[in-house]
Scaffold this motif. Structure first.
Motif, PDB file in Angstrom:
ATOM      1  N   ARG A 164      43.682   0.623  48.616  1.00 60.89           N
ATOM      2  CA  ARG A 164      44.147   1.897  49.185  1.00 60.89           C
ATOM      3  C   ARG A 164      43.061   2.535  50.074  1.00 60.89           C
ATOM      4  O   ARG A 164      42.839   3.750  50.033  1.00 60.89           O
ATOM      5  N   VAL A 165      42.431   1.702  50.873  1.00 61.74           N
ATOM      6  CA  VAL A 165      41.445   2.193  51.832  1.00 61.74           C
ATOM      7  C   VAL A 165      42.186   2.763  53.038  1.00 61.74           C
ATOM      8  O   VAL A 165      43.017   2.078  53.643  1.00 61.74           O
ATOM      9  N   ALA A 166      41.898   3.998  53.373  1.00 58.95           N
ATOM     10  CA  ALA A 166      42.551   4.625  54.529  1.00 58.95           C
ATOM     11  C   ALA A 166      42.211   3.846  55.799  1.00 58.95           C
ATOM     12  O   ALA A 166      41.061   3.440  55.985  1.00 58.95           O
ATOM     13  N   PRO A 167      43.190   3.620  56.669  1.00 61.16           N
ATOM     14  CA  PRO A 167      42.960   2.799  57.867  1.00 61.16           C
ATOM     15  C   PRO A 167      41.796   3.272  58.735  1.00 61.16           C
ATOM     16  O   PRO A 167      41.070   2.457  59.309  1.00 61.16           O
ATOM     17  N   GLN A 168      41.585   4.575  58.821  1.00 62.83           N
ATOM     18  CA  GLN A 168      40.520   5.095  59.684  1.00 62.83           C
ATOM     19  C   GLN A 168      39.123   4.827  59.126  1.00 62.83           C
ATOM     20  O   GLN A 168      38.130   5.032  59.829  1.00 62.83           O
ATOM     21  N   ARG A 169      39.033   4.340  57.895  1.00 62.14           N
ATOM     22  CA  ARG A 169      37.726   4.076  57.300  1.00 62.14           C
ATOM     23  C   ARG A 169      37.160   2.718  57.719  1.00 62.14           C
ATOM     24  O   ARG A 169      36.002   2.427  57.448  1.00 62.14           O
ATOM     25  N   THR A 170      37.963   1.889  58.357  1.00 65.99           N
ATOM     26  CA  THR A 170      37.488   0.579  58.789  1.00 65.99           C
ATOM     27  C   THR A 170      37.772   0.359  60.263  1.00 65.99           C
ATOM     28  O   THR A 170      38.829   0.743  60.774  1.00 65.99           O
ATOM     29  N   ARG A 171      36.823  -0.246  60.933  1.00 63.95           N
ATOM     30  CA  ARG A 171      36.993  -0.679  62.319  1.00 63.95           C
ATOM     31  C   ARG A 171      36.739  -2.185  62.298  1.00 63.95           C
ATOM     32  O   ARG A 171      35.602  -2.627  62.154  1.00 63.95           O
ATOM     33  N   ILE A 172      37.797  -2.957  62.404  1.00 62.32           N
ATOM     34  CA  ILE A 172      37.724  -4.411  62.240  1.00 62.32           C
ATOM     35  C   ILE A 172      37.725  -5.056  63.621  1.00 62.32           C
ATOM     36  O   ILE A 172      38.699  -4.966  64.367  1.00 62.32           O
ATOM     37  N   ILE A 173      36.607  -5.706  63.953  1.00 57.44           N
ATOM     38  CA  ILE A 173      36.442  -6.267  65.295  1.00 57.44           C
ATOM     39  C   ILE A 173      36.345  -7.789  65.209  1.00 57.44           C
ATOM     40  O   ILE A 173      35.388  -8.323  64.630  1.00 57.44           O
ATOM     41  N   PRO A 174      37.305  -8.516  65.778  1.00 54.91           N
ATOM     42  CA  PRO A 174      37.194  -9.969  65.829  1.00 54.91           C
ATOM     43  C   PRO A 174      36.281 -10.386  66.981  1.00 54.91           C
ATOM     44  O   PRO A 174      36.280  -9.760  68.045  1.00 54.91           O
ATOM     45  N   GLY A 175      35.485 -11.412  66.753  1.00 58.95           N
ATOM     46  CA  GLY A 175      34.611 -11.892  67.817  1.00 58.95           C
ATOM     47  C   GLY A 175      33.287 -12.390  67.277  1.00 58.95           C
ATOM     48  O   GLY A 175      32.946 -12.193  66.105  1.00 58.95           O
ATOM     49  N   ARG A 176      32.539 -13.050  68.134  1.00 53.87           N
ATOM     50  CA  ARG A 176      31.221 -13.542  67.760  1.00 53.87           C
ATOM     51  C   ARG A 176      30.275 -12.352  67.610  1.00 53.87           C
ATOM     52  O   ARG A 176      30.165 -11.522  68.522  1.00 53.87           O
ATOM     53  N   PRO A 177      29.588 -12.239  66.466  1.00 55.62           N
ATOM     54  CA  PRO A 177      28.690 -11.092  66.275  1.00 55.62           C
ATOM     55  C   PRO A 177      27.675 -10.917  67.398  1.00 55.62           C
ATOM     56  O   PRO A 177      27.373  -9.787  67.795  1.00 55.62           O
ATOM     57  N   GLY A 178      27.167 -12.032  67.929  1.00 59.18           N
ATOM     58  CA  GLY A 178      26.193 -11.942  69.007  1.00 59.18           C
ATOM     59  C   GLY A 178      26.746 -11.306  70.269  1.00 59.18           C
ATOM     60  O   GLY A 178      25.987 -10.781  71.088  1.00 59.18           O
ATOM     61  N   ASP A 179      28.067 -11.329  70.418  1.00 58.94           N
ATOM     62  CA  ASP A 179      28.713 -10.682  71.564  1.00 58.94           C
ATOM     63  C   ASP A 179      29.080  -9.231  71.267  1.00 58.94           C
ATOM     64  O   ASP A 179      29.080  -8.388  72.172  1.00 58.94           O
ATOM     65  N   VAL A 180      29.404  -8.940  70.014  1.00 56.97           N
ATOM     66  CA  VAL A 180      29.874  -7.604  69.647  1.00 56.97           C
ATOM     67  C   VAL A 180      28.718  -6.646  69.393  1.00 56.97           C
ATOM     68  O   VAL A 180      28.745  -5.482  69.841  1.00 56.97           O
ATOM     69  N   LEU A 181      27.692  -7.089  68.680  1.00 48.48           N
ATOM     70  CA  LEU A 181      26.600  -6.193  68.290  1.00 48.48           C
ATOM     71  C   LEU A 181      25.940  -5.479  69.469  1.00 48.48           C
ATOM     72  O   LEU A 181      25.649  -4.277  69.373  1.00 48.48           O
ATOM     73  N   PRO A 182      25.698  -6.147  70.610  1.00 51.65           N
ATOM     74  CA  PRO A 182      25.066  -5.445  71.729  1.00 51.65           C
ATOM     75  C   PRO A 182      25.886  -4.280  72.280  1.00 51.65           C
ATOM     76  O   PRO A 182      25.339  -3.425  72.983  1.00 51.65           O
ATOM     77  N   ARG A 183      27.179  -4.232  71.948  1.00 53.83           N
ATOM     78  CA  ARG A 183      28.028  -3.153  72.439  1.00 53.83           C
ATOM     79  C   ARG A 183      27.979  -1.912  71.545  1.00 53.83           C
ATOM     80  O   ARG A 183      28.530  -0.874  71.908  1.00 53.83           O
TER      81      ARG A 183
END
Length: 228
Positions: free
Chosen positions: A120-139
């Motif tokens: 029962r985790v509220a949807p706004q409590r998570t931001r789920i990002i698909p992708g290679r971490p090395g590409d996402v983290l710099p953003r």
């Protein structure tokens, strides 16, 4: 009925203390000290079915304590898996906190969404990002996060840890799971690529004046560092 002991790796238990059984018993006791409920155990079973990594219960308990102790409103997780670590983190975070979790495997994140819904985790409590971490983290924004967990793709740890230090605010905590690599990191005779990479991450953080580091034997080794 599942129990946490079902999911403790036999290799880790058998190699935890070569000279006797006392340390093994202490490690197993510590791992099971905070029992996992049915939601966590089902998430752990999904992780096993998918073949994706999941933090062990002792690490999960430490992550929950860290999230609570730092009042972590903004957390980054590298390696969503089936949501085991995320559940522990979310349970320690304040209700208005948000977990940003990154994984290249959409199927893993789908399993994590199931776990979040069950808890029962509220949807706004998570931001789920698909992708290679090395590409996402710099953003992600500099100095905007209270806690960063690195728990996926050990060969990528040097890159992810470097990015994590940029993301953390002063007083923020970096946690690196699997930092002992089934006791291989502590064995100087082990010099294969994976062991060498993980061992060097620990050495680098130990010598980095920007952080205060510590190594915990929880799970498969939990390397911690507080950003000065």
């Amino acid at each position: 009925m599942y129990t946490s002991a079902q999911f403790l790796p036999e290799e880790a238990i058998s190699t935890a203390e070569p000279s006797g059984h006392g340390k093994v018993a202490a490690w197993v006791y510590s791992e099971a000290f905070v029992p996992e409920d049915e939601v966590l155990l089902r998430a752990r079973e999904r992780a096993s079915e998918l073949g994706c990594p999941a933090v062990l219960p002792g690490v999960g308990a430490v992550l929950r304590v860290l999230a609570a102790a730092t009042n972590a409103h903004a957390v980054v997780e590298v390696g969503t898996g089936a949501g085991v670590a995320a559940l522990w983190l979310l349970r320690g975070m304040p209700l208005d906190g948000q977990l940003t979790t990154i994984d290249r495997e959409v199927e893993h994140q789908r399993a994590a969404r199931t776990a979040f819904a069950e808890d029962r985790v509220a949807p706004q409590r998570t931001r789920i990002i698909p992708g290679r971490p090395g590409d996402v983290l710099p953003r992600l924004a500099d100095g905007a996060y209270d806690l960063v967990l690195v728990a996926s793709d050990p060969l990528g740890y040097p890159e992810y840890v470097n990015e994590a230090l940029r993301l953390l605010r002063p007083g923020g905590v970096l946690a690196v799971d699997g930092a002992l690599l089934r006791d291989r990191v502590a064995d100087p005779a082990r010099r294969d690529e994976l062991t060498t990479v993980v061992r060097e991450v620990g050495r680098t953080l130990r010598n980095d004046e920007r952080v205060l580091p510590a190594m915990l034997p929880s799970g498969d080794g939990l390397l911690l560092a507080v950003r000065r």
